[in-house]
Design a protein around this motif. Structure first.
Motif, PDB file in Angstrom:
ATOM      1  N   THR A  86      17.998   7.520  56.009  1.00 26.77           N
ATOM      2  CA  THR A  86      18.177   6.075  55.866  1.00 26.77           C
ATOM      3  C   THR A  86      19.220   5.552  56.858  1.00 26.77           C
ATOM      4  N   ALA A  87      19.204   4.225  57.050  1.00 19.19           N
ATOM      5  CA  ALA A  87      20.187   3.585  57.934  1.00 19.19           C
ATOM      6  C   ALA A  87      21.598   3.867  57.421  1.00 19.19           C
ATOM      7  N   GLU A  88      21.765   3.878  56.109  1.00 17.43           N
ATOM      8  CA  GLU A  88      23.105   4.130  55.535  1.00 17.43           C
ATOM      9  C   GLU A  88      23.562   5.563  55.842  1.00 17.43           C
ATOM     10  N   GLN A  89      22.626   6.511  55.752  1.00 16.52           N
ATOM     11  CA  GLN A  89      22.991   7.902  56.072  1.00 16.52           C
ATOM     12  C   GLN A  89      23.366   8.044  57.543  1.00 16.52           C
ATOM     13  N   LYS A  90      22.640   7.332  58.400  1.00  8.13           N
ATOM     14  CA  LYS A  90      22.977   7.377  59.831  1.00  8.13           C
ATOM     15  C   LYS A  90      24.395   6.832  60.060  1.00  8.13           C
ATOM     16  N   GLU A  91      24.711   5.725  59.390  1.00  8.83           N
ATOM     17  CA  GLU A  91      26.067   5.156  59.520  1.00  8.83           C
ATOM     18  C   GLU A  91      27.129   6.179  59.100  1.00  8.83           C
ATOM     19  N   LYS A  92      26.842   6.896  58.019  1.00 11.02           N
ATOM     20  CA  LYS A  92      27.810   7.890  57.524  1.00 11.02           C
ATOM     21  C   LYS A  92      27.966   9.053  58.505  1.00 11.02           C
ATOM     22  N   LEU A  93      26.861   9.475  59.110  1.00 13.46           N
ATOM     23  CA  LEU A  93      26.943  10.552  60.104  1.00 13.46           C
ATOM     24  C   LEU A  93      27.783  10.104  61.300  1.00 13.46           C
ATOM     25  N   ILE A  94      27.503   8.902  61.790  1.00 16.40           N
ATOM     26  CA  ILE A  94      28.221   8.384  62.962  1.00 16.40           C
ATOM     27  C   ILE A  94      29.714   8.219  62.654  1.00 16.40           C
ATOM     28  N   LYS A  95      30.005   7.629  61.493  1.00 16.31           N
ATOM     29  CA  LYS A  95      31.417   7.446  61.092  1.00 16.31           C
ATOM     30  C   LYS A  95      32.100   8.810  60.918  1.00 16.31           C
ATOM     31  N   GLY A  96      31.396   9.731  60.273  1.00 17.37           N
ATOM     32  CA  GLY A  96      31.998  11.025  59.973  1.00 17.37           C
ATOM     33  C   GLY A  96      32.308  11.841  61.225  1.00 17.37           C
ATOM     34  N   VAL A  97      31.373  11.866  62.158  1.00 14.79           N
ATOM     35  CA  VAL A  97      31.581  12.629  63.399  1.00 14.79           C
ATOM     36  C   VAL A  97      32.696  11.989  64.233  1.00 14.79           C
ATOM     37  N   THR A  98      32.717  10.671  64.273  1.00 16.25           N
ATOM     38  CA  THR A  98      33.742   9.970  65.055  1.00 16.25           C
ATOM     39  C   THR A  98      35.134  10.233  64.479  1.00 16.25           C
ATOM     40  N   ASP A  99      35.256  10.160  63.162  1.00 19.44           N
ATOM     41  CA  ASP A  99      36.547  10.453  62.517  1.00 19.44           C
ATOM     42  C   ASP A  99      36.970  11.898  62.804  1.00 19.44           C
ATOM     43  N   LEU A 100      35.999  12.804  62.756  1.00 19.28           N
ATOM     44  CA  LEU A 100      36.298  14.223  62.988  1.00 19.28           C
ATOM     45  C   LEU A 100      36.892  14.434  64.384  1.00 19.28           C
TER      46      LEU A 100
ATOM     47  N   MET B 183      36.549  11.147  75.549  1.00 20.81           N
ATOM     48  CA  MET B 183      35.265  10.516  75.812  1.00 20.81           C
ATOM     49  C   MET B 183      34.111  11.385  75.368  1.00 20.81           C
ATOM     50  N   PRO B 184      34.119  11.773  74.101  1.00 19.24           N
ATOM     51  CA  PRO B 184      33.112  12.740  73.642  1.00 19.24           C
ATOM     52  C   PRO B 184      31.722  12.103  73.476  1.00 19.24           C
ATOM     53  N   TYR B 185      30.740  12.976  73.603  1.00 19.62           N
ATOM     54  CA  TYR B 185      29.345  12.595  73.358  1.00 19.62           C
ATOM     55  C   TYR B 185      28.763  13.612  72.382  1.00 19.62           C
ATOM     56  N   VAL B 186      28.190  13.095  71.302  1.00 17.92           N
ATOM     57  CA  VAL B 186      27.640  13.980  70.276  1.00 17.92           C
ATOM     58  C   VAL B 186      26.170  13.654  70.067  1.00 17.92           C
ATOM     59  N   ASN B 187      25.348  14.679  70.064  1.00 15.35           N
ATOM     60  CA  ASN B 187      23.918  14.500  69.793  1.00 15.35           C
ATOM     61  C   ASN B 187      23.562  15.289  68.538  1.00 15.35           C
ATOM     62  N   ILE B 188      23.026  14.571  67.564  1.00 11.83           N
ATOM     63  CA  ILE B 188      22.631  15.198  66.294  1.00 11.83           C
ATOM     64  C   ILE B 188      21.121  15.159  66.185  1.00 11.83           C
ATOM     65  N   LYS B 189      20.504  16.324  66.061  1.00  6.60           N
ATOM     66  CA  LYS B 189      19.055  16.370  65.901  1.00  6.60           C
ATOM     67  C   LYS B 189      18.728  16.830  64.478  1.00  6.60           C
ATOM     68  N   VAL B 190      17.946  16.026  63.775  1.00  6.42           N
ATOM     69  CA  VAL B 190      17.485  16.390  62.430  1.00  6.42           C
ATOM     70  C   VAL B 190      15.983  16.123  62.344  1.00  6.42           C
ATOM     71  N   THR B 191      15.352  16.725  61.364  1.00  2.00           N
ATOM     72  CA  THR B 191      13.933  16.433  61.168  1.00  2.00           C
ATOM     73  C   THR B 191      13.774  15.001  60.659  1.00  2.00           C
ATOM     74  N   ARG B 192      12.656  14.376  61.059  1.00  2.00           N
ATOM     75  CA  ARG B 192      12.375  12.996  60.632  1.00  2.00           C
ATOM     76  C   ARG B 192      11.777  13.064  59.223  1.00  2.00           C
TER      77      ARG B 192
ATOM     78  N   ASN C  31      25.060  18.960  69.171  1.00  2.00           N
ATOM     79  CA  ASN C  31      25.690  19.287  70.442  1.00  2.00           C
ATOM     80  C   ASN C  31      26.866  18.330  70.655  1.00  2.00           C
ATOM     81  N   ILE C  32      28.046  18.913  70.825  1.00  2.00           N
ATOM     82  CA  ILE C  32      29.265  18.126  71.037  1.00  2.00           C
ATOM     83  C   ILE C  32      29.744  18.377  72.464  1.00  2.00           C
ATOM     84  N   LYS C  33      29.851  17.327  73.240  1.00  2.00           N
ATOM     85  CA  LYS C  33      30.363  17.463  74.607  1.00  2.00           C
ATOM     86  C   LYS C  33      31.735  16.798  74.679  1.00  2.00           C
TER      87      LYS C  33
ATOM     88  N   VAL D 254      27.685   8.667  69.755  1.00  2.00           N
ATOM     89  CA  VAL D 254      26.874   9.553  68.912  1.00  2.00           C
ATOM     90  C   VAL D 254      25.414   9.123  69.016  1.00  2.00           C
ATOM     91  N   VAL D 255      24.529  10.059  69.301  1.00  2.00           N
ATOM     92  CA  VAL D 255      23.097   9.754  69.338  1.00  2.00           C
ATOM     93  C   VAL D 255      22.372  10.668  68.357  1.00  2.00           C
TER      94      VAL D 255
END
Lengths: 66, 66, 66, 66, 66, 66
Positions: free
Chosen positions: A14-28, A1-10, E5-7, A42-43
């Motif tokens: 793009t929406a596509e890059q966000k999808e790739k980050l979410i997919k990539g972290v979840t697969d990892l 039940m992991p929770y991941v928070n990714i902070k980047v500068t605004r 941050n990964i929890k 993932v937030v």
């Protein structure tokens, strides 16, 4: 039940890059720890460059200096 | 001196609902742990559905699929 | 798909109290925002009193002063 | 390699004040813990007064009461 | 200059698995957003199963039920 | 009513250093933003070097390399 928070500068993430980050972290987390993807949250926080500091100055100031 | 952070998707949470969340969490910490309400901080973050992922995809994508 | 983080000082919170906090916050999000309890994540952090400050001093120091 | 997150209410914090917060926190970590300023990250979050609660009510409500 | 941050629950995550998570997330941010790996910070929090709740109960309780 | 979270590696931070960090950050928020020190919360998290990554590797690995 992991929770991941990714902070980047605004800076135009793009929406596509966000999808790739979410997919990539979840697969990892599935591949490394065997976590069920449906339980991975993932937030992504986009932070203004005025609000992010490194080395004692804002990213805004660093970008200006080049 | 508790600190509570509530993250929800930004999908029309009203000011009244925020008041109820803040009141409810504060009462809970008083009732369960005996905390003084005046020392309870609550911060609500509303996160864009593009920026929240579950199961490897964004909430935006899940909402579209229905 | 809410995520809630509760930070309290590490001063003997029992397993039963943690259960009540988790149940209480989850019910609150269902009642106020209509969230499905199965999608509510709650993480409780217990913080040493040396590591928590209020009014410019640690909780350890405040507790000593009474 | 410290990471600092500062949350304040969104009530007109200026770019200059943000610079001072970032500089001040970074200097503090260098002076107290000997950290290299180039490895200090600071992120400032500005939170709407509707989204911040103390004593069971929002900051918006407290400000109104005066 | 991303911060991640990964929890996860504290259930025997090995040092090698942590290395893989850190490497994997850092590569992801380089590949998707072009971030310099040297500026990517990753912090892993391991949370006791008593302190993590889903569906209104602790992970400890869920694991017992099987 | 600021909330500050300071994350550093767990490498022998003393109680006195924690007091200085808490005092320093609280003074900074009073001086820069005029905040009442009694409303400033500071939480220090000490993170194992195995759990903190920079540049795609753990701090443990970096410290070994020297």
């Amino acid at each position: 039940m992991p929770y991941v928070n990714i902070k980047v500068t605004r800076e135009g993430v793009t929406a596509e890059q966000k999808e790739k980050l979410i997919k990539g972290v979840t697969d990892l987390l599935r591949d490394v720890l065997g976590k069920n993807p449906n339980t991975v949250f993932v937030v992504i926080d986009e932070v203004e460059t005025d609000n992010w500091g490194v080395g004692g100055e804002t990213i805004t100031a660093r970008r200006k200096r080049g």
